[in-house]
Design an enzyme around this catalytic site. Structure first.
Site, mmCIF file in Angstrom:
data_model
loop_
_atom_site.group_PDB
_atom_site.id
_atom_site.type_symbol
_atom_site.label_atom_id
_atom_site.label_comp_id
_atom_site.label_asym_id
_atom_site.label_seq_id
_atom_site.Cartn_x
_atom_site.Cartn_y
_atom_site.Cartn_z
ATOM 1 N N THR A 1 50.248 47.396 42.719
ATOM 2 C CA THR A 1 49.635 46.709 41.586
ATOM 3 C C THR A 1 48.126 46.808 41.778
ATOM 4 O OG1 THR A 1 51.486 45.193 41.280
ATOM 5 C CG2 THR A 1 49.367 44.528 40.359
ATOM 6 N N LYS B 1 51.700 45.612 33.858
ATOM 7 C CA LYS B 1 51.952 44.718 34.989
ATOM 8 C C LYS B 1 51.083 43.470 34.882
ATOM 9 C CE LYS B 1 53.482 43.090 38.872
ATOM 10 N NZ LYS B 1 53.441 43.753 40.180
#
Length: 289
Positions: free
Chosen positions: A94, A169
């Site tokens: 991420t 995300k």
């Protein structure tokens, strides 16, 4: 099957690399702490590389599962020259959309392909091979990368061009932050009013208030048990990325910014590695005061 390199064997990467082996891929792993890589090799039929460059040599697919933008940049700087022509780099970290776009261009200039593919589902999802994967990149590259990611992904969605996976995300983390804060307030309200929390959850979990967080975390939140799941430090990193992306795009995230501050309060109480559901402890502090 394919030759794969997997760089980063944390709580997510360790089982993900194992799933690649389980379906027949030839896997070479690298981890900053080599003892972790050795532990992985003791459980799986794969190879351990001493350096990232060694791990990616001749690999058709290179999977990254690291910590933050600086970690990805540092590792990519090491492996860039060693990547084989036509290799596909799949970044499960991420990280920021800006970094994804930068690495996409760097790869493209060398005849290499790049997919940003952050994951959701936690350690349990990684171990079960049931992760959600949000992807950004070219259509033809996604078609080639999808069968590899299917080793550990149950839902793989191509969101759009490079960087779109990372932005998706951020949407995921924005939504989770708001849900956990709402659930924390609900539990606090029930406790303060002397209600049986278990009965309240039984009543409301079948209706519109139901969520994954409610189903899987209300018991541990009520018991103040936070030794599982996704750590507060990691969530604050993800929210920092989301808030910076919002600044860049002009999006307004007032609740997310507030919950990020609340997670800072949890860190100040020593909860850096507690699960994100630990937001509820803020109310314990306010009651004592």
């Amino acid at each position: 099957m394919s030759k794969c390199a997997f760089l980063g064997l944390g709580v997510m990467g360790f089982p993900m690399a194992g799933h690649l082996v389980s379906i027949g891929h030839e896997v070479t792993v690298w981890n900053r702490t080599q003892s972790k890589a050795n532990d992985w090799a003791a459980e799986h039929d794969g190879k351990v590389a001493a350096t990232p460059e060694e791990a990616v040599a001749d690999a058709e697919y290179v999977c990254l599962c690291l910590g933050d933008d600086p970690d990805v940049e540092a590792v990519f700087d090491q492996i860039e020259e060693a990547l084989a022509k036509g290799a596909i780099v799949i970044d499960h970290t991420t990280a920021s959309a800006g970094l994804a776009r930068n690495l996409y261009e760097r790869c493209k200039g060398r005849g290499i392909h790049f997919v940003d593919a952050p994951i959701s589902g936690g350690q349990a999802g990684a171990e079960a091979g049931r992760l959600t994967i949000m992807c950004g990149g070219d259509d033809d590259v996604m078609a080639k990368a999808r069968p590899v990611m299917e080793a550990y992904g149950a839902r793989i969605t191509h969101i759009g061009e490079s960087g779109a996976g990372q932005l998706a995300k951020s949407v995921n983390q924005i939504c989770i932050a708001g849900i956990v804060q709402g659930l924390s307030e609900g539990i606090h309200f029930a406790e303060t009013n002397g209600l049986d929390v278990a009965r309240v959850m039984e009543a409301i979990s079948g209706g519109a208030a139901q969520s994954w967080q409610m189903e899987n975390r209300w018991k541990t939140m009520t018991a103040r048990e936070f030794d599982h799941g996704f750590a507060v430090d990691w969530m604050r990193k993800d929210l920092r990325i989301a808030l910076r992306a919002a600044d860049d795009s002009g999006a307004r995230l007032p609740v997310t910014a507030l919950v990020d501050q609340f997670y800072g309060d949890v860190q100040a109480q020593g909860g850096e590695r507690w699960d994100t559901s630990s937001l509820v402890v803020r109310f314990d502090t306010s009651r004592k005061q």
